[in-house]
Design a protein around this motif. Structure first.
Motif, mmCIF file in Angstrom:
data_model
loop_
_atom_site.group_PDB
_atom_site.id
_atom_site.type_symbol
_atom_site.label_atom_id
_atom_site.label_comp_id
_atom_site.label_asym_id
_atom_site.label_seq_id
_atom_site.Cartn_x
_atom_site.Cartn_y
_atom_site.Cartn_z
ATOM 1 N N THR A 16 -20.219 -48.865 51.519
ATOM 2 C CA THR A 16 -18.806 -49.264 51.522
ATOM 3 C C THR A 16 -18.255 -49.438 50.109
ATOM 4 N N GLU A 17 -19.085 -49.851 49.158
ATOM 5 C CA GLU A 17 -18.545 -50.056 47.814
ATOM 6 C C GLU A 17 -18.089 -48.742 47.182
ATOM 7 N N LEU A 19 -16.184 -46.542 48.788
ATOM 8 C CA LEU A 19 -14.921 -46.110 49.400
ATOM 9 C C LEU A 19 -13.817 -45.992 48.347
ATOM 10 N N GLU A 20 -13.853 -46.907 47.398
ATOM 11 C CA GLU A 20 -12.842 -46.869 46.336
ATOM 12 C C GLU A 20 -12.998 -45.596 45.473
ATOM 13 N N SER A 52 -15.884 -44.440 56.447
ATOM 14 C CA SER A 52 -16.368 -45.726 56.992
ATOM 15 C C SER A 52 -17.166 -45.490 58.270
ATOM 16 N N MET B 1 -6.929 -48.340 40.816
ATOM 17 C CA MET B 1 -6.827 -48.955 42.122
ATOM 18 C C MET B 1 -8.148 -49.616 42.485
ATOM 19 N N ASP B 25 -10.533 -53.010 52.664
ATOM 20 C CA ASP B 25 -11.198 -51.907 53.370
ATOM 21 C C ASP B 25 -12.521 -52.405 53.953
ATOM 22 N N ALA B 26 -13.369 -51.484 54.377
ATOM 23 C CA ALA B 26 -14.628 -51.885 55.017
ATOM 24 C C ALA B 26 -15.530 -52.651 54.042
ATOM 25 N N HIS B 27 -15.319 -52.454 52.740
ATOM 26 C CA HIS B 27 -16.141 -53.154 51.757
ATOM 27 C C HIS B 27 -15.663 -54.590 51.536
#
Lengths: 141, 116
Positions: A16-17, A19-20, A52, B1, B25-27
């Motif tokens: 997940t980290e 995703l950015e 995700s 961002m 978000d999911a994180h």
């Protein structure tokens, strides 16, 4: 003159980290397209939802690699998310009926519906025990 | 961002305010979940979420509100929302969430509604 097809790809641990990083990759690869902010937000959210889902459902939070490929053709942008995790049959995934969903205070399961609402086309190419591909398509006007 | 921040404050009339900013978000959703869990554990069920600084939300963020709304309402409380940027509202609206949550332009309107 025909515009050249552009291809960009990122291979990244499915966590997940990241995703950015994936959102930033999409922004930078689509810079030349001059999408309206609204359209850009839709693409970013759809990609985020697809990634995700890979992290949660295909890899169950184990950090395997996923690929995000972005292809720009004259009339369309295609973002393909590829993983080698657990397969699924998209036809077996029930689309939530939002009235019932909200009334029963459900949690989760909105990613595929969002992708469908946000993009012009969503295609799944699932090869069980081998490779899963989700293609998110946005027409370029 | 980048980045996400969540802070919790007490407002008037027993309302607790959760302010979110950045990218949800999911994180980052577990951070918001923790803030909600702390309030609920303390019996604080009147919760106002201030979206003023929020730039992005995915379904993982929406899921946090869905995860607490039943418990909050069954304890005579509510989750109300305010100061949402148009781009965030559009995500809520796309899925029909405004039929479940009251969303106000201004914090003061939401606080007034809690007093009713």
């Amino acid at each position: 003159m025909t515009k050249k097809i552009q291809n960009y790809e990122i291979k990244i641990p499915a966590k997940t980290e990241n995703l950015e990083t994936i959102r930033n990759f999409i922004i930078s690869a689509t810079k030349s397209l001059d999408f309206h902010e609204d359209e850009m937000n839709k693409i970013l959210l759809a990609v985020d939802e697809a990634c995700s889902n890979v992290i949660r459902h295909a890899y169950h939070f184990k950090e395997n690699l996923m690929k995000v490929n972005l292809r720009i053709e004259a009339s369309r942008l295609t973002v393909t998310i590829i993983d080698h995790g657990k397969s699924f049959n998209p036809q077996n995934v029930k689309t939530p009926e939002m009235d019932k969903y909200l009334k029963s205070y459900k949690v989760g399961g909105l990613g595929m519906l969002l992708m469908k609402k946000l993009m012009d086309e969503v295609e799944y190419d699932i090869k069980p025990n081998s490779q899963n591909k989700v293609k998110l398509i946005k027409y370029i006007k | 961002m980048s980045g996400f921040a969540v802070t919790t404050n007490s407002c008037e009339d027993g309302v607790s305010k959760i302010s979110v900013s950045g990218y949800l978000d999911a994180h980052t959703a577990p951070e918001l979940e923790k803030a909600f869990q702390t309030l609920v554990n303390d019996g604080e069920y009147k919760i106002l979420v201030d979206f003023e600084g929020l730039d992005y939300i995915s379904s993982a963020g929406l899921g946090v509100f869905m995860g607490f709304i039943e418990e909050v309402r069954s304890n005579s409380g509510d989750i109300k929302m305010c100061s949402m940027a148009t781009k965030i509202y559009k995500v809520f609206d796309l899925l029909g969430f405004p039929s479940l949550y009251e969303i106000f332009d201004e914090e003061v309107q939401a606080l007034e509604k809690f007093r009713e």
